[in-house]
Design a protein around this motif. Structure first.
Motif, PDB file in Angstrom:
ATOM      1  N   VAL A 145       0.826  -1.198   0.000  1.00  0.00           N
ATOM      2  CA  VAL A 145       0.000   0.000   0.000  1.00  0.00           C
ATOM      3  C   VAL A 145       0.865   1.255   0.000  1.00  0.00           C
ATOM      4  N   GLN A 146       1.980   1.208   0.705  1.00  0.00           N
ATOM      5  CA  GLN A 146       2.890   2.345   0.693  1.00  0.00           C
ATOM      6  C   GLN A 146       3.437   2.592  -0.706  1.00  0.00           C
ATOM      7  N   ARG A 147       3.758   1.514  -1.418  1.00  0.00           N
ATOM      8  CA  ARG A 147       4.237   1.665  -2.795  1.00  0.00           C
ATOM      9  C   ARG A 147       3.135   2.253  -3.676  1.00  0.00           C
ATOM     10  N   GLU A 148       1.898   1.792  -3.463  1.00  0.00           N
ATOM     11  CA  GLU A 148       0.781   2.328  -4.242  1.00  0.00           C
ATOM     12  C   GLU A 148       0.590   3.813  -3.963  1.00  0.00           C
ATOM     13  N   ALA A 149       0.697   4.210  -2.690  1.00  0.00           N
ATOM     14  CA  ALA A 149       0.540   5.618  -2.336  1.00  0.00           C
ATOM     15  C   ALA A 149       1.654   6.457  -2.943  1.00  0.00           C
ATOM     16  N   ALA A 150       2.898   5.934  -2.909  1.00  0.00           N
ATOM     17  CA  ALA A 150       4.031   6.677  -3.461  1.00  0.00           C
ATOM     18  C   ALA A 150       3.878   6.871  -4.966  1.00  0.00           C
ATOM     19  N   LEU A 151       3.436   5.821  -5.655  1.00  0.00           N
ATOM     20  CA  LEU A 151       3.251   5.921  -7.103  1.00  0.00           C
ATOM     21  C   LEU A 151       2.160   6.932  -7.440  1.00  0.00           C
ATOM     22  N   ALA A 152       1.016   6.842  -6.742  1.00  0.00           N
ATOM     23  CA  ALA A 152      -0.073   7.768  -7.015  1.00  0.00           C
ATOM     24  C   ALA A 152       0.343   9.202  -6.719  1.00  0.00           C
ATOM     25  N   ARG A 153       1.087   9.397  -5.627  1.00  0.00           N
ATOM     26  CA  ARG A 153       1.531  10.751  -5.290  1.00  0.00           C
ATOM     27  C   ARG A 153       2.532  11.265  -6.319  1.00  0.00           C
ATOM     28  N   PHE A 154       3.462  10.407  -6.808  1.00  0.00           N
ATOM     29  CA  PHE A 154       4.418  10.812  -7.844  1.00  0.00           C
ATOM     30  C   PHE A 154       3.688  11.224  -9.115  1.00  0.00           C
ATOM     31  N   GLN A 155       2.694  10.419  -9.521  1.00  0.00           N
ATOM     32  CA  GLN A 155       1.950  10.728 -10.739  1.00  0.00           C
ATOM     33  C   GLN A 155       1.216  12.059 -10.600  1.00  0.00           C
ATOM     34  N   ALA A 156       0.557  12.256  -9.453  1.00  0.00           N
ATOM     35  CA  ALA A 156      -0.181  13.501  -9.233  1.00  0.00           C
ATOM     36  C   ALA A 156       0.767  14.692  -9.224  1.00  0.00           C
ATOM     37  N   THR A 157       1.953  14.534  -8.581  1.00  0.00           N
ATOM     38  CA  THR A 157       2.918  15.629  -8.499  1.00  0.00           C
ATOM     39  C   THR A 157       3.505  15.949  -9.867  1.00  0.00           C
ATOM     40  N   GLU A 158       3.813  14.912 -10.654  1.00  0.00           N
ATOM     41  CA  GLU A 158       4.389  15.132 -11.980  1.00  0.00           C
ATOM     42  C   GLU A 158       3.439  15.922 -12.865  1.00  0.00           C
ATOM     43  N   ILE A 159       2.170  15.568 -12.820  1.00  0.00           N
ATOM     44  CA  ILE A 159       1.184  16.267 -13.650  1.00  0.00           C
ATOM     45  C   ILE A 159       0.978  17.692 -13.136  1.00  0.00           C
ATOM     46  N   ALA A 160       0.907  17.849 -11.814  1.00  0.00           N
ATOM     47  CA  ALA A 160       0.697  19.184 -11.249  1.00  0.00           C
ATOM     48  C   ALA A 160       1.887  20.093 -11.520  1.00  0.00           C
ATOM     49  N   ALA A 161       3.110  19.535 -11.438  1.00  0.00           N
ATOM     50  CA  ALA A 161       4.314  20.339 -11.650  1.00  0.00           C
ATOM     51  C   ALA A 161       4.395  20.888 -13.068  1.00  0.00           C
ATOM     52  N   ALA A 162       3.839  20.207 -14.039  1.00  0.00           N
ATOM     53  CA  ALA A 162       3.854  20.681 -15.424  1.00  0.00           C
ATOM     54  C   ALA A 162       3.002  21.930 -15.582  1.00  0.00           C
ATOM     55  N   ALA A 163       2.079  22.163 -14.673  1.00  0.00           N
ATOM     56  CA  ALA A 163       1.275  23.392 -14.620  1.00  0.00           C
ATOM     57  C   ALA A 163       0.469  23.639 -15.883  1.00  0.00           C
TER      58      ALA A 163
END
Length: 534
Positions: free
Chosen positions: A169-187
């Protein structure tokens, strides 16, 4: 109390009407006459499944009507069975689903069948008998157990939501957070892809745009000069002919538009500044967008939607992780509560089972058993929705015999008496109307008299209907109904006086007009009236 029952086209009964009256109501008749159909009618009124085979030859439907009184309240009910298996139900004149009949009429009528021994081999059915005898503490334990069971199930589902364990579950949370951050960072925002395409197209074709704007500016300048000549000529013409003034104004307006166009073309050309750094930045941003599309969606809108979902998923999984340890602690506590309340409920059921067995043994002795063995065994088991025990019914007709489960060691007559004893001991008869469907099978002699007396005793404060082939039982009836069959059809008749003696004589000897049979029938009636059974 059942005040009136009417049937139409029910099996071989073309039409029948019964006004049972209070006390013990006996239904008798030759084998195959259709007497059990009357209890089938009651089952329909209680909301049981409507079977098409109940429909007789007099039409395409069977209709059952009844009127009940519960205190001063009158309840009317109708059930129709149609070809094809459909049915209709009406309660107090209004259409209702069949399940409503189960809730309303099913609580007023209890039917004890001749095959109930099959149900008594099922632990859940025996548990239902035992639960009728739970005291207030037992009922509270039952409520507490059910609440604890629901809580453990809820917490177990929440725990299972962690999937393959905390690390996964921690790996799933890390992946989802990375994906969300990558998309948000592109602005990126909606519409950025179209604007990016427009700006890149301009910078990539800067030289060609400059040339085309220069040509357009030269042509616009020449056109302006030509329109200027038109204006000068028209002004002179209008001075000679005032009607040409409108054309002159239009020419002047065209000259103004041409002048504006020339200025704007020059401005557009001057704005075409070539900046290699801006082009590189835009190319880089396009590459970033294409990279996100390859990972998260075919369009910018899909990429942005994926980012929102990833953010929500990361938040939910992180919430679960934060609760994981707390959930496990709560689940452990809930399981301890479940064990505690399960033990309390098992103890209460064991006490109730003992009372059930003791009461049933006493009734069995009244029904002709000398020293019967009856045990309701309550054993611990894995917790389930209704408890943490298995309940079995063990029986032997004599204490010297090895007891076993019902159906393996009892004859037909023994089963009939056992069913009656258990249902009476377990609270059968709490309903205002109790119907017995040939529970006297295999019984005869003095035992049959004892059974009739017991049914009559039960009927002192409620209405009891009994389909029977035993004259000893029928002799105790307050109302005696006979179902007679002639060829393919049957009728329902109330018998009294001489007609009742004839029916009892038929039941005794098969000869309704036998003088000796009538004498025996009169003797039975006298015994029943005097209560001389013992």
């Amino acid at each position: 109390m059942l005040d009136e029952l009417s049937v139409h086209n029910l099996g071989i009964i073309a039409a029948g009407r019964l006004e049972p009256g209070p006390g013990l109501v006996v239904v008798s008749g030759e084998t195959g006459a259709g007497k059990t159909l009357l209890l089938g009618a009651l089952r329909l009124l209680c909301g049981e499944t409507a079977r098409p085979d109940l429909i007789g030859p007099e039409g395409d439907e069977t209709t059952v009507d009844a009127r009940f009184f519960r205190g001063d309240d009158e309840v009317t009910v109708t059930r129709q069975v149609l070809r094809g298996g459909r049915s209709r139900a009406h309660l107090n004149g209004s259409p209702v689903p069949a399940r409503v009949l189960s809730d309303r009429i099913g609580t007023m009528v209890e039917i004890v069948g001749q095959h109930d021994h099959q149900a008594l081999s099922k632990p859940m059915e025996v548990r239902a008998l035992v639960d009728r005898l739970l005291d207030d503490a037992g009922l509270r334990a039952q409520d507490d157990y059910r609440a604890a069971w629901q809580r453990t199930q809820s917490l177990s589902k929440e725990s299972e939501a962690l999937g393959g364990g905390t690390e996964a579950v921690q790996r799933e949370a890390a992946l989802a957070r990375f994906q969300a951050t990558e998309i948000a960072a592109a602005a990126f925002v909606a519409g950025d892809d179209a604007e990016l395409d427009r700006m890149l197209s301009r910078l990539r074709h800067l030289e060609e745009l400059t040339e085309r704007l220069a040509v357009a500016h030269t042509a616009a300048t020449a056109a302006g000069e030509t329109i200027g000549e038109v204006v000068a000529v028209m002004r002179r013409a209008a001075a000679l002919d005032g009607s040409l003034e409108p054309l002159t104004k239009r020419a002047e307006e065209s000259q103004a538009v041409s002048g504006d166009l020339t200025v704007e073309l020059r401005g557009a050309a001057d704005a075409l500044e070539g900046d290699p750094r801006q082009l590189a930045e835009l190319e880089e941003r396009l590459a970033l967008l294409n990279s996100l599309k390859r990972k998260y969606g075919a369009t910018l809108e899909e990429v942005l939607a994926f980012g929102e979902d990833a953010t929500a998923r990361a938040d939910e999984v992180e919430r679960l992780l934060a609760r994981a340890e707390q959930v496990e602690d709560e689940l452990a506590e809930a399981n301890r509560d479940l064990d505690h309340f399960g033990s309390r409920l098992r103890e209460a059921r064991a006490a109730a089972a003992s009372r059930l067995a003791e009461a049933a043994r006493g009734l069995l002795r009244q029904l002709g058993f000398t020293d019967p063995h009856l045990e309701v065994e309550v054993s611990p088991a894995k917790p389930g929705p209704e408890g943490a025990e298995v309940i079995r019914l063990l029986f032997a007709s004599d204490r010297r015999l090895v007891p076993s489960e019902v159906g393996r060691v009892a004859s037909g007559g023994e089963l009939s008496r056992l069913i009656l004893a258990l249902r009476l001991a377990g609270g059968a008869g709490r309903a205002p109307v109790v119907a017995f469907d040939e529970v006297d099978a295999g019984v005869g002699g003095r035992t049959a008299l004892a059974l009739g007396a017991k049914l009559a005793e039960l009927a002192t404060d409620r209405q009891v209907l009994c389909v029977t082939h035993l004259p000893q039982v029928a002799a105790f009836a307050d109302t005696h109904v006979v179902v007679r069959r002639e060829g393919p059809s049957a009728t329902v008749e109330l018998v009294e006086g001489a007609e009742r003696l004839e029916e009892l004589s038929r039941m005794l000897s098969g000869l309704p007009e036998s003088e000796r049979g009538r004498e025996h029938a009169e003797e039975l009636l006298a015994i029943a009236a005097a209560g001389l059974v013992g």
